[in-house]
Design an enzyme around this catalytic site. Structure first.
Site, PDB file in Angstrom:
ATOM      1  CB  VAL A 101      -6.465  -2.150   0.034  1.00 60.06           C
ATOM      2  CG1 VAL A 101      -6.173  -3.422  -0.767  1.00 60.06           C
ATOM      3  CG2 VAL A 101      -7.871  -2.187   0.603  1.00 60.06           C
ATOM      4  CB  CYS A 102      -2.221  -3.076  -1.560  1.00 62.08           C
ATOM      5  SG  CYS A 102      -0.839  -3.635  -2.563  1.00 62.08           S
ATOM      6  CB  SER A 103       1.767  -0.281  -1.052  1.00 63.59           C
ATOM      7  OG  SER A 103       1.170   0.148  -2.257  1.00 63.59           O
ATOM      8  N   GLY A 152      -3.935  -6.808   3.306  1.00 66.85           N
ATOM      9  CA  GLY A 152      -2.729  -7.184   2.574  1.00 66.85           C
ATOM     10  C   GLY A 152      -2.813  -6.768   1.114  1.00 66.85           C
TER      11      GLY A 152
END
Length: 233
Positions: A101-103, A152
């Site tokens: 998830v995310c970075s 994202g």
């Protein structure tokens, strides 16, 4: 009888708590899933003034079916931590699904799982994916490339985890979990993406985060250069 599935979420200082607590909430409602939140040495971590304790020791976990790596501002330091990255690479080699998830996708990349693969990331971190040979997959909230499923930024973790649950247990189960948690988002503002936010909002966010974005690019470039130099020795 369903075969039990183990999901491991490795956490670290500076992780964004919603990156793992959001997916954790949904996964914990899914039948026959064991969710293990782990840190190096099982040490407690404090993020956003919340302390998470009684964590599993990442080193002691032998294998997993799903590795789910959350992101956050501390992901660069996590990449720079050789012991942490070693455990990501080790557990990832045992997993049927590599997810983030995310970075968190940058951590997967640093562990050599994203070379030539498409991946999602937070919009403000997405330009760093090519440092690891990954392919930026536009601005979709969920991106799949083979056994790699990435989400994202932050709240996309909820959409992502529903897709993951559907992959693991079928759409019917995913929709039951979604209904039970009443996930039916209707945000009061349409400012969740750079292309929909008012220009003055985007400008303000870019001004606030600009210096840190330059710094993390410099740190990752230095890390990548050192890694390549050590591999040539």
């Amino acid at each position: 009888m369903l075969q039990p599935i183990t999901v491991v979420m490795p956490v670290y200082d500076g992780v964004t708590q919603l990156d793992f607590t959001g997916p954790h909430q949904f996964l914990s409602r899914t039948p026959d899933l064991q969710v293990r939140v782990a840190s190096l040495g099982g040490q407690s971590i404090t993020v956003d003034h919340l302390t998470f304790s009684n964590l599993d020791d990442l080193v002691a976990i032998e294998s997993c079916d799903v590795l789910l790596v959350p992101g956050g501002g501390g992901c660069i330091a996590a990449i720079e931590n050789d012991a942490f990255l070693h455990e990501i690479a080790r557990l990832g080699a045992t997993a049927r699904y590599l997810t983030s998830v995310c970075s968190g996708s940058l951590i997967l990349g640093a562990a050599s799982f994203l070379s030539g693969r498409r991946a999602a990331c937070h919009w403000a971190w997405r330009d760093l994916l090519p440092v690891f040979g990954a392919i930026i997959a536009d601005d979709r909230r969920i991106v799949r490339d083979g056994n790699i499923l990435t989400g994202g930024g932050v709240t996309a973790g909820i959409d992502f985890v529903l897709a993951l649950i559907a992959e693991l247990r079928g759409r019917h189960v995913a929709e039951m979990v979604q209904l039970g948690l009443e996930y039916a988002p209707q945000p009061p503002f349409n400012s969740g993406r750079p292309d929909t936010a008012p220009p003055e909002v985007l400008e303000a966010v870019n001004a606030r985060t600009g210096p840190s974005r330059v710094q993390r690019r410099q740190r990752l470039d230095a890390w990548a250069a050192a890694r390549h130099a050590s591999q040539r020795v």
